[in-house]
Scaffold this active site. Structure first.
Site, mmCIF file in Angstrom:
data_model
loop_
_atom_site.group_PDB
_atom_site.id
_atom_site.type_symbol
_atom_site.label_atom_id
_atom_site.label_comp_id
_atom_site.label_asym_id
_atom_site.label_seq_id
_atom_site.Cartn_x
_atom_site.Cartn_y
_atom_site.Cartn_z
ATOM 1 N N ASP A 95 7.564 -2.660 -6.047
ATOM 2 C CA ASP A 95 8.344 -3.488 -5.120
ATOM 3 C C ASP A 95 9.315 -4.382 -5.901
ATOM 4 O O ASP A 95 10.195 -5.020 -5.320
ATOM 5 C CB ASP A 95 7.455 -4.285 -4.159
ATOM 6 C CG ASP A 95 6.443 -5.160 -4.867
ATOM 7 O OD1 ASP A 95 6.447 -5.208 -6.112
ATOM 8 O OD2 ASP A 95 5.647 -5.816 -4.156
ATOM 9 N N SER A 96 9.202 -4.367 -7.249
ATOM 10 C CA SER A 96 10.210 -5.052 -8.080
ATOM 11 C C SER A 96 11.577 -4.398 -7.895
ATOM 12 O O SER A 96 12.602 -4.951 -8.303
ATOM 13 C CB SER A 96 9.807 -5.024 -9.556
ATOM 14 O OG SER A 96 9.653 -3.693 -10.002
ATOM 15 N N ASP B 138 4.471 1.364 -4.646
ATOM 16 C CA ASP B 138 3.925 0.090 -4.171
ATOM 17 C C ASP B 138 3.903 0.022 -2.651
ATOM 18 O O ASP B 138 4.842 0.480 -1.990
ATOM 19 C CB ASP B 138 4.820 -1.063 -4.661
ATOM 20 C CG ASP B 138 4.150 -1.897 -5.734
ATOM 21 O OD1 ASP B 138 2.910 -1.920 -5.794
ATOM 22 O OD2 ASP B 138 4.882 -2.520 -6.514
ATOM 23 N N LYS C 218 -0.015 1.529 -4.626
ATOM 24 C CA LYS C 218 -0.558 0.337 -5.286
ATOM 25 C C LYS C 218 -0.564 -0.811 -4.286
ATOM 26 O O LYS C 218 0.381 -0.974 -3.521
ATOM 27 C CB LYS C 218 0.262 -0.026 -6.522
ATOM 28 C CG LYS C 218 -0.207 -1.321 -7.203
ATOM 29 C CD LYS C 218 0.359 -1.505 -8.586
ATOM 30 C CE LYS C 218 1.759 -2.051 -8.628
ATOM 31 N NZ LYS C 218 1.941 -3.379 -8.005
ATOM 32 N N GLU D 1 -1.436 -5.047 -3.898
ATOM 33 C CA GLU D 1 -1.773 -6.346 -4.488
ATOM 34 C C GLU D 1 -2.800 -7.031 -3.603
ATOM 35 O O GLU D 1 -2.726 -6.921 -2.382
ATOM 36 C CB GLU D 1 -0.529 -7.251 -4.538
ATOM 37 C CG GLU D 1 0.507 -6.825 -5.549
ATOM 38 C CD GLU D 1 1.724 -7.746 -5.541
ATOM 39 O OE1 GLU D 1 1.655 -8.877 -5.009
ATOM 40 O OE2 GLU D 1 2.759 -7.321 -6.082
ATOM 41 N N GLU E 184 -2.001 -8.437 -14.001
ATOM 42 C CA GLU E 184 -0.707 -9.062 -14.329
ATOM 43 C C GLU E 184 -0.876 -10.549 -14.636
ATOM 44 O O GLU E 184 -1.593 -11.270 -13.918
ATOM 45 C CB GLU E 184 0.300 -8.883 -13.168
ATOM 46 C CG GLU E 184 1.631 -9.565 -13.475
ATOM 47 C CD GLU E 184 2.799 -9.130 -12.595
ATOM 48 O OE1 GLU E 184 2.636 -8.239 -11.738
ATOM 49 O OE2 GLU E 184 3.897 -9.705 -12.789
HETATM 50 O O1 KIV Z 1 6.642 -3.919 -8.763
HETATM 51 C C1 KIV Z 1 6.384 -3.834 -9.970
HETATM 52 O O2 KIV Z 1 7.267 -3.511 -10.769
HETATM 53 C C2 KIV Z 1 5.012 -4.122 -10.393
HETATM 54 C C3 KIV Z 1 4.634 -4.268 -11.834
HETATM 55 C C4 KIV Z 1 3.197 -3.983 -12.063
HETATM 56 C C5 KIV Z 1 5.411 -3.588 -12.864
HETATM 57 O O3 KIV Z 1 4.179 -4.249 -9.553
#
Ligand code: KIV
Length: 273
Positions: free
Chosen positions: A49-50, A88, A118, A120, A187
């Site tokens: 999501d970056s 993500d 992924k 969070e 992280e």
């Molecule tokens: O969104 C992202 O880039 C991340 C990091 C772990 C690199 O979640």
């Protein structure tokens, strides 16, 4: 006779089995040009999501959508053949309920062709992880500094620096392993905590700002290429001054166009070079 080289993508069980074997190498990508080039050198590519920050220039990761990450994921999958691709789950796409999380995770995987998602979150998201895993969606969990919790944390700040919060993050990590996550991103945490969690869980830990104690490392590709402007976290190692290289190429092109040195005869149709 033509020979075709068939490359097999790194699978989720293969990544899971790398614990205590060989370090796992990962980078992010959100487009086909970067993904194509890094494919050979990494075990997995995260469509993070970056992307909100590096591709769209936004201040944080909160406003990227499922549809956007699914489209970026499809570009990355189509340009690669070796690395496992993980996408993500954006902010708001999984927190409300396991059912909503399943619908969005299924959309991310079916549109992009990626192998895993992924998520969070602390122990509170473990039941969602379990729900997804039991329904065929492999999950990477992400604990410690969680950029989607930016407003709660009050900034992109290192986490787990006192004993109590360190204990909580270790408990979050364990809860996700028990729920069925096959890998864990750590992280922005200190080395002692990263070492403790890496010993505690039987799944690989992937560090970003979490010391060499982890089973692997991930960084944002634009950060290592020097393409993130002034916004580079302390834990990043920059391997290329991409901004200077692009500036110099753009300047040369501009000079050539203005002076008439470009295009040459070999760049034109209907003129013998
Ligand atoms: O969104 C992202 O880039 C991340 C990091 C772990 C690199 O979640």
């Amino acid at each position: 006779m033509s020979s075709t080289v068939i490359t097999k993508r790194v699978s989720v069980p293969e990544l899971r089995a790398r614990k205590n074997q060989e370090k796992i190498v990962a980078l992010t990508a959100h487009n086909s040009s970067i993904a194509r080039v890094i494919d050979e050198y990494v075990d997995f590519i995260l469509v993070g999501d970056s992307t909100a920050m590096v591709a769209y220039g936004l201040q944080n990761t909160l406003s990227i959508t499922v549809e956007q990450l699914a489209a970026h994921g499809a570009a990355v999958v189509s340009a690669t053949s070796r690395a496992c691709v993980v996408v993500d789950m954006p902010f708001g796409s999984y927190q409300e309920s396991p059912e909503l999380a399943f619908r969005n995770a299924a959309k991310l995987l079916s549109v992009s062709g990626a192998s895993a998602v992924k998520i969070e979150g602390g122990a509170v998201t473990a039941p969602t992880v379990k729900f997804l895993v039991e329904r065929g969606i492999p999950v990477v969990a992400h604990v410690g500094l969680m950029p989607q919790y930016l407003n709660t944390m009050g900034g992109f700040l290192a986490q787990g620096l006192d004993e109590e919060s360190g204990r909580r993050i270790a408990a979050d990590a364990l809860a996700h392993e028990v729920a069925g996550a096959f890998m864990l991103v750590l992280e922005g945490i200190g080395e002692p905590l990263a070492r403790k969690i890496t010993k505690l869980v039987s799944i690989p830990t992937i560090g970003i700002g979490a010391s060499p104690a982890c089973d692997g490392q991930i960084l944002v590709t634009e950060d290592i290429l020097g393409l993130s402007g002034s916004r580079v976290p302390r834990f990043v190692k920059q391997y290329l001054d991409g901004e200077s290289l692009i500036r110099s190429a753009a300047l040369s092109y501009s000079n050539d166009v203005k002076s008439g040195e470009f295009p040459e005869a070999r760049h034109c149709f209907g003129i013998k070079a």
